[in-house]
Scaffold this active site. Structure first.
Site: not given
Length: 306
Positions: A96, A123, A125, A127, A140, A226, A228, A271
């Site tokens: 990412h 995502d 997360h 970030d 990332h 992403d 995830d 990712e």
């Protein structure tokens, strides 16, 4: 629609090797043919090549691969700016960290058109670490903070031609947020919808409200997907698995709503780590989700057997 494919096989921002194979896996899984079959004109621009990394020092000793990430960010930002002229760029990561460059480039293009840029961040997360707050040192985890113009990047990362207004950013599907990120997101005014909000309200109303804002302001919309964001039970090929992610149907619904809106002007697919995949399962899913965003509907979907 005219689409431009840009490969960004950068893996220096992640904690696991393998993301550099992501663009090849997405191509192998049939991304270009899926887009072509939907009637889009597709141009594959190949792979971004960064300049040689230059020595950079920083007071945070945890930072990993900082010179390499800075070089990648500069190269990707220029590639994104060029690819976004009269076309929809689709950026194939890589981890990412590529979004530090992709968002910088498309924000520059948006500013030239006089239209605001919105960001949908799909995502686990946010970030939203700065170079000072990250403790893992994996970069990332900083791109959204960087493009928002948070302090601490000046003189280290490339200068931002245009800052992305954090009040025009929507994070969707969060379920792993560090304390400094939580505070920074709140202070900046980023819209945050974690998995609890999705469970309580459903994913459609949350996304619909954000898309209405984009439409009201005649904005351009960058989507950053992403792996995830998805539950690891359906998308195992990622080094940052967090249980409890989006289901298959929730993910397709998001893509179908984005397609219906007609607002998306650029896309990150990030990712994907094929080394961690199961017979291309995650790569195929990412291609299917992209196809949904680009116009494929439920009744058009092929039956798959493995």
């Amino acid at each position: 629609m005219r689409c431009r494919i840009v490969g960004a096989p950068e893996q220096d921002g992640a904690g696991h090797l393998g993301c550099e194979m992501g663009p090849s896996a997405l191509r192998t899984a049939g991304l270009i043919s899926a887009l072509t079959e939907l009637g889009h004109e597709v141009e594959d621009l190949g792979t971004v090549q960064p300049a040689a990394a230059q020595p950079i020092t920083h007071r945070n000793p945890a930072l990993k691969k900082l010179p390499e990430i800075v070089a990648w960010t500069a190269a990707i930002a220029e590639a994104a700016y060029q690819a976004s002229k009269d076309a929809m760029p689709i950026f194939l990561g890589g981890d990412h960290a590529i979004s530090a460059g992709t968002l910088s480039g498309v924000a520059r293009r948006a500013a030239e058109t006089g239209r605001p840029l919105f960001v949908l961040w799909l995502d686990a997360h946010p970030d939203y670490h700065t170079l000072d707050t990250t403790t893992s040192g994996n970069l990332h985890g900083v791109p959204l903070a960087y493009v928002s113009g948070l302090p601490g990047f000046d003189g280290v990362f490339p200068d931002l031609p245009v800052r992305v207004d954090p009040t025009r950013i929507c994070t969707l599907g969060l379920r792993s947020v560090d304390a400094p990120e939580r505070e920074a997101l709140k202070a900046a005014g980023v819209t945050v919808h974690d998995m609890r909000a999705i469970d309580e309200h459903g994913i459609a109303p949350l996304l619909r409200a954000f898309l209405a804002r984009v439409a009201e302001e005649d904005g351009l919309l960058h989507v950053s997907l992403d792996v995830d964001f998805l539950d690891p039970s359906i998308a195992p090929a990622v080094g940052t698995t967090v249980p409890g992610g989006a289901t298959l149907r929730e993910a397709h619904l998001v893509m179908e709503m984005l397609s219906d809106s007609g607002l998306v002007t650029s896309l990150d697919l990030v990712e994907l780590n094929p080394f961690l995949d199961e017979r291309g399962r995650t790569a195929t899913l990412m291609v299917d989700l992209t196809a949904s965003l680009m116009g494929r509907r439920i009744m058009d979907r092929p039956t798959r057997s493995f």
